[in-house]
Design a protein around this motif. Structure first.
Motif, PDB file in Angstrom:
ATOM      1  N   ARG A 131       0.898  -1.324   0.079  1.00  0.00           N
ATOM      2  CA  ARG A 131      -0.088  -0.106   0.105  1.00  0.00           C
ATOM      3  C   ARG A 131       0.789   1.440   0.101  1.00  0.00           C
ATOM      4  NH1 ARG A 131      -4.473  -1.458   4.085  1.00  0.00           N
ATOM      5  NH2 ARG A 131      -5.681  -3.246   2.506  1.00  0.00           N
ATOM      6  N   GLY A 132       1.795   1.302   0.906  1.00  0.00           N
ATOM      7  CA  GLY A 132       2.609   2.665   0.855  1.00  0.00           C
ATOM      8  C   GLY A 132       3.260   2.741  -0.433  1.00  0.00           C
ATOM      9  N   ARG A 133       3.877   1.781  -1.173  1.00  0.00           N
ATOM     10  CA  ARG A 133       4.676   1.800  -2.326  1.00  0.00           C
ATOM     11  C   ARG A 133       3.551   2.274  -3.511  1.00  0.00           C
ATOM     12  NH1 ARG A 133       8.746  -2.031  -5.464  1.00  0.00           N
ATOM     13  NH2 ARG A 133       8.914  -1.038  -7.149  1.00  0.00           N
ATOM     14  N   GLU A 134       2.417   1.569  -3.260  1.00  0.00           N
ATOM     15  CA  GLU A 134       1.559   1.982  -4.489  1.00  0.00           C
ATOM     16  C   GLU A 134       0.903   3.429  -4.251  1.00  0.00           C
ATOM     17  OE1 GLU A 134      -1.595  -0.919  -3.950  1.00  0.00           O
ATOM     18  OE2 GLU A 134      -0.377  -2.531  -4.692  1.00  0.00           O
ATOM     19  N   ALA A 135       0.848   4.083  -3.112  1.00  0.00           N
ATOM     20  CA  ALA A 135       0.173   5.434  -2.810  1.00  0.00           C
ATOM     21  C   ALA A 135       1.386   6.260  -3.359  1.00  0.00           C
ATOM     22  CB  ALA A 135       0.076   5.489  -1.419  1.00  0.00           C
ATOM     23  N   GLY A 136       2.654   5.843  -3.037  1.00  0.00           N
ATOM     24  CA  GLY A 136       4.004   6.646  -3.714  1.00  0.00           C
ATOM     25  C   GLY A 136       3.729   6.709  -5.173  1.00  0.00           C
ATOM     26  N   GLU A 137       3.570   5.458  -5.714  1.00  0.00           N
ATOM     27  CA  GLU A 137       3.558   5.473  -7.181  1.00  0.00           C
ATOM     28  C   GLU A 137       2.346   6.339  -7.791  1.00  0.00           C
ATOM     29  OE1 GLU A 137       3.605   1.509  -8.032  1.00  0.00           O
ATOM     30  OE2 GLU A 137       5.543   1.159  -7.855  1.00  0.00           O
ATOM     31  N   VAL A 138       1.273   6.356  -6.980  1.00  0.00           N
ATOM     32  CA  VAL A 138      -0.066   7.083  -7.434  1.00  0.00           C
ATOM     33  C   VAL A 138       0.394   8.459  -7.233  1.00  0.00           C
ATOM     34  CG1 VAL A 138      -2.394   7.731  -6.940  1.00  0.00           C
ATOM     35  CG2 VAL A 138      -1.772   5.250  -7.059  1.00  0.00           C
ATOM     36  N   ALA A 139       0.998   9.040  -6.351  1.00  0.00           N
ATOM     37  CA  ALA A 139       1.457  10.348  -6.079  1.00  0.00           C
ATOM     38  C   ALA A 139       2.268  10.703  -7.018  1.00  0.00           C
ATOM     39  CB  ALA A 139       1.892  10.602  -4.783  1.00  0.00           C
ATOM     40  N   ARG A 140       3.166   9.997  -7.555  1.00  0.00           N
ATOM     41  CA  ARG A 140       4.314  10.277  -8.750  1.00  0.00           C
ATOM     42  C   ARG A 140       3.552  10.422  -9.919  1.00  0.00           C
ATOM     43  NH1 ARG A 140       8.049   7.140  -5.620  1.00  0.00           N
ATOM     44  NH2 ARG A 140       7.348   5.153  -6.581  1.00  0.00           N
ATOM     45  N   ALA A 141       2.539   9.464 -10.116  1.00  0.00           N
ATOM     46  CA  ALA A 141       2.036   9.408 -11.397  1.00  0.00           C
ATOM     47  C   ALA A 141       0.982  10.939 -11.514  1.00  0.00           C
ATOM     48  CB  ALA A 141       1.031   8.130 -11.862  1.00  0.00           C
ATOM     49  N   CYS A 142       0.401  11.111 -10.477  1.00  0.00           N
ATOM     50  CA  CYS A 142      -0.543  12.588 -10.472  1.00  0.00           C
ATOM     51  C   CYS A 142       0.624  13.494 -10.717  1.00  0.00           C
ATOM     52  CB  CYS A 142      -1.095  12.488  -9.166  1.00  0.00           C
ATOM     53  SG  CYS A 142      -2.501  11.448  -9.072  1.00  0.00           S
ATOM     54  N   ARG A 143       1.736  13.591 -10.122  1.00  0.00           N
ATOM     55  CA  ARG A 143       2.680  14.936 -10.239  1.00  0.00           C
ATOM     56  C   ARG A 143       3.157  14.803 -11.727  1.00  0.00           C
ATOM     57  NH1 ARG A 143       5.328  12.804  -5.143  1.00  0.00           N
ATOM     58  NH2 ARG A 143       4.151  13.950  -3.533  1.00  0.00           N
ATOM     59  N   LEU A 144       3.405  13.630 -12.274  1.00  0.00           N
ATOM     60  CA  LEU A 144       3.659  13.471 -13.853  1.00  0.00           C
ATOM     61  C   LEU A 144       2.556  14.138 -14.545  1.00  0.00           C
ATOM     62  CD1 LEU A 144       5.859  12.721 -15.644  1.00  0.00           C
ATOM     63  CD2 LEU A 144       4.820  10.366 -15.510  1.00  0.00           C
ATOM     64  N   ALA A 145       1.225  13.655 -14.449  1.00  0.00           N
ATOM     65  CA  ALA A 145       0.175  14.240 -15.031  1.00  0.00           C
ATOM     66  C   ALA A 145       0.117  15.498 -15.082  1.00  0.00           C
ATOM     67  CB  ALA A 145      -1.190  13.299 -14.634  1.00  0.00           C
ATOM     68  N   MET A 146       0.314  16.308 -13.817  1.00  0.00           N
ATOM     69  CA  MET A 146       0.154  17.728 -13.512  1.00  0.00           C
ATOM     70  C   MET A 146       1.120  18.208 -14.503  1.00  0.00           C
ATOM     71  SD  MET A 146      -1.617  18.342  -9.842  1.00  0.00           S
ATOM     72  CE  MET A 146      -0.339  17.518  -9.038  1.00  0.00           C
ATOM     73  N   GLY A 147       2.533  17.812 -14.374  1.00  0.00           N
ATOM     74  CA  GLY A 147       3.494  18.426 -15.034  1.00  0.00           C
ATOM     75  C   GLY A 147       3.161  18.362 -16.576  1.00  0.00           C
ATOM     76  N   THR A 148       2.801  17.288 -17.126  1.00  0.00           N
ATOM     77  CA  THR A 148       2.762  17.173 -18.491  1.00  0.00           C
ATOM     78  C   THR A 148       1.462  17.930 -18.677  1.00  0.00           C
ATOM     79  OG1 THR A 148       3.224  14.639 -18.359  1.00  0.00           O
ATOM     80  CG2 THR A 148       1.853  15.371 -20.284  1.00  0.00           C
ATOM     81  N   GLY A 149       0.286  18.402 -18.088  1.00  0.00           N
ATOM     82  CA  GLY A 149      -0.661  19.252 -18.341  1.00  0.00           C
ATOM     83  C   GLY A 149      -0.211  20.781 -18.436  1.00  0.00           C
ATOM     84  N   MET A 150       0.798  20.967 -17.446  1.00  0.00           N
ATOM     85  CA  MET A 150       1.487  22.212 -17.383  1.00  0.00           C
ATOM     86  C   MET A 150       2.329  22.332 -18.840  1.00  0.00           C
ATOM     87  SD  MET A 150       1.419  24.937 -15.292  1.00  0.00           S
ATOM     88  CE  MET A 150       1.463  24.363 -13.734  1.00  0.00           C
ATOM     89  N   LEU A 151       2.851  21.472 -19.320  1.00  0.00           N
ATOM     90  CA  LEU A 151       3.727  21.730 -20.311  1.00  0.00           C
ATOM     91  C   LEU A 151       2.878  21.870 -21.387  1.00  0.00           C
ATOM     92  CD1 LEU A 151       6.538  21.362 -21.556  1.00  0.00           C
ATOM     93  CD2 LEU A 151       6.254  18.651 -21.802  1.00  0.00           C
ATOM     94  N   ALA A 152       1.691  21.119 -21.567  1.00  0.00           N
ATOM     95  CA  ALA A 152       0.747  21.155 -22.657  1.00  0.00           C
ATOM     96  C   ALA A 152       0.131  22.535 -22.743  1.00  0.00           C
ATOM     97  CB  ALA A 152      -0.456  20.390 -22.600  1.00  0.00           C
ATOM     98  N   MET A 153      -0.186  23.307 -21.473  1.00  0.00           N
ATOM     99  CA  MET A 153      -0.873  24.575 -21.856  1.00  0.00           C
ATOM    100  C   MET A 153       0.604  25.754 -22.180  1.00  0.00           C
ATOM    101  SD  MET A 153      -3.396  24.703 -18.332  1.00  0.00           S
ATOM    102  CE  MET A 153      -2.529  23.948 -16.946  1.00  0.00           C
ATOM    103  N   LEU A 154       1.492  25.390 -21.373  1.00  0.00           N
ATOM    104  CA  LEU A 154       2.795  26.323 -22.073  1.00  0.00           C
ATOM    105  C   LEU A 154       2.787  26.100 -23.382  1.00  0.00           C
ATOM    106  CD1 LEU A 154       5.206  25.586 -19.216  1.00  0.00           C
ATOM    107  CD2 LEU A 154       4.241  28.039 -19.744  1.00  0.00           C
TER     108      LEU A 154
END
Length: 190
Positions: free
Chosen positions: A164-187
């Motif tokens: 669970r702890g590792r999965e939660a960390g992976e989900v957090a990293r995936a969300c940050r990656l998705a938000m970074g990708t969204g920011m890159l797309a908007m830029l």
């Protein structure tokens, strides 16, 4: 312009809205289920993701956005400055808040997404270029870290709750990656 061509033109914006909204929902879920130390950062990421989803709406969808977004994004940047007192690991939140404020001000000044549809300026090319480089590097490094993390430990093999702890960390990293990708797309749309 036909309805199909207007839909096709707005599709990247709507996809960015979808990715950011889903990331915001995942971050909000993490904030509700995480322990005390993780609640604050997860809630901050949820607010940032929802703000990005609102910012990515196609021009004309939310006429109130051009007036309110610069104020909200500048407030988020001030909050990120406040978070820096807890450590430099909040620097990314400051960069993200300032990037959102920058894009919101460009939208407000140009009347559309960075001038697309409003005829205004997209902002200083040097600032936009620096933000594009930052987010391109962030997305590439974040993707490499997520891939290098490997598959999650199977809960059936490792025992109940072990992954669970590792999965939660992976989900957090995936969300940050998705938000970074969204920011890159908007830029890139500026």
């Amino acid at each position: 312009m036909s309805s199909w061509s207007s839909f096709a033109a707005a599709l990247p914006a709507w996809l960015t809205v979808l990715v950011c909204a889903v990331s915001g929902g995942c971050c909000l879920h993490r904030a509700c289920t995480a322990g005390r130390p993780e609640r604050g950062p997860a809630a901050g990421e949820a607010v940032m993701a929802v703000g990005m989803a609102v910012m990515a709406l196609p021009p004309g969808t939310a006429p109130w956005g051009a007036r309110i977004l610069p104020v909200l994004c500048c407030g988020a940047a001030l909050h990120a400055v406040w978070l820096l007192r807890r450590g430099l690991h909040h620097t990314h939140h400051l960069v993200g808040s300032l990037a959102m404020a920058y894009m919101a001000l460009a939208v407000y000044a140009g009347g559309g997404h960075g001038g697309h549809g409003g005829g205004g300026s997209a902002g200083p090319p040097l600032v936009t270029g620096a933000l594009l480089l930052y987010y391109a590097a962030y997305v590439l490094l974040g993707g490499a870290r997520l891939v290098a993390a490997g598959p999650a430990v199977s809960a059936a093999v490792a025992g109940p709750g072990a992954g669970r702890g590792r999965e939660a960390g992976e989900v957090a990293r995936a969300c940050r990656l998705a938000m970074g990708t969204g920011m890159l797309a908007m830029l890139l749309l500026m």
